[in-house]
Design an enzyme around this catalytic site. Structure first.
Site, PDB file in Angstrom:
ATOM      1  N   GLY A 276       0.754  -1.244   0.000  1.00 60.48           N
ATOM      2  CA  GLY A 276       0.000   0.000   0.000  1.00 60.48           C
ATOM      3  C   GLY A 276       0.780   1.287   0.000  1.00 60.48           C
ATOM      4  CB  THR A 277       2.807   3.140   1.294  1.00 57.49           C
ATOM      5  OG1 THR A 277       3.229   4.489   1.238  1.00 57.49           O
ATOM      6  CG2 THR A 277       3.741   2.370   2.206  1.00 57.49           C
TER       7      THR A 277
END
Length: 203
Positions: free
Chosen positions: A10-11
């Protein structure tokens, strides 16, 4: 899905240390599984003017840790113990994460700042801590690290490091579906920080 995959997904965040300071950078997309939960999340935060962190992992855990770091820093100043160092902040957090490893905080954190010299630390959810010249975390870190390894030079300027961090994140955006929207890049010196934002398209 194991814990490490939950944290990585997610990042993308990047940290670079050079002689004049530290650069921290992160993308702005927040995802929940394959769903884009938010397009404009802030993943670069400041404990004080000359100490910053990047965050990956559980939002609730990150919020708690961020508030705890600010409390520790300001408590030391108020009680007359003097400002805590970048190394002191990182060591304190490593101890907290290590002591909670049976019920872990699901986080991966970079801490960067300048006191007597530039410092950059990478901490995982078990409390393992390493001091780095450059590093990347998150699902897009393989792409980002490739850019960093090919282009990092210890003698590069702070502006050059900031441009490299931006390139590394945008490289991840192209290849990693969990990284997106844009990039926040901050340059940290002993006198404070300067932040800029960059986007794929205009907001």
């Amino acid at each position: 899905m194991n814990l490490q995959n939950k944290i990585l997904k997610g990042t993308t965040t990047v940290g670079i240390k050079v002689k004049d300071g530290v650069v921290l950078a992160a993308d702005r997309r927040a995802s929940a599984g394959y769903y884009v939960a938010h397009k404009y999340v802030r993943k670069v935060l400041y404990v004080t003017d000359n100490i910053g962190i990047t965050t990956a992992g559980s939002v609730a855990d990150l919020q708690f840790i961020y508030e705890a770091l600010k409390y520790i820093y300001h408590r030391n100043s108020i009680t007359g113990e003097g400002p805590i160092t970048v190394k002191g902040i990182a060591t304190w957090l490593a101890n907290v994460l290590s002591s909670s490893k049976y019920f872990p905080y699901l986080v991966q954190i970079l801490i960067g700042g300048v006191d007597d010299q530039p410092r950059l630390y990478n901490l995982d959810y078990l409390g393992d801590i390493t001091e780095e010249e450059y590093t990347a975390t998150g699902s897009g870190s393989p792409e980002a690290l490739g850019v960093l390894e090919d282009n990092y030079k210890p003698e590069m300027s702070l502006d050059e490091a900031a441009e490299l961090a931006k390139r590394a994140i945008f490289s991840s955006i192209k290849r990693d579906s969990f990284t997106g929207t844009g990039v926040i890049v901050t340059k940290i010196t002993k006198n404070g920080h300067e932040e800029k934002e960059y986007y794929i398209t205009k907001r």
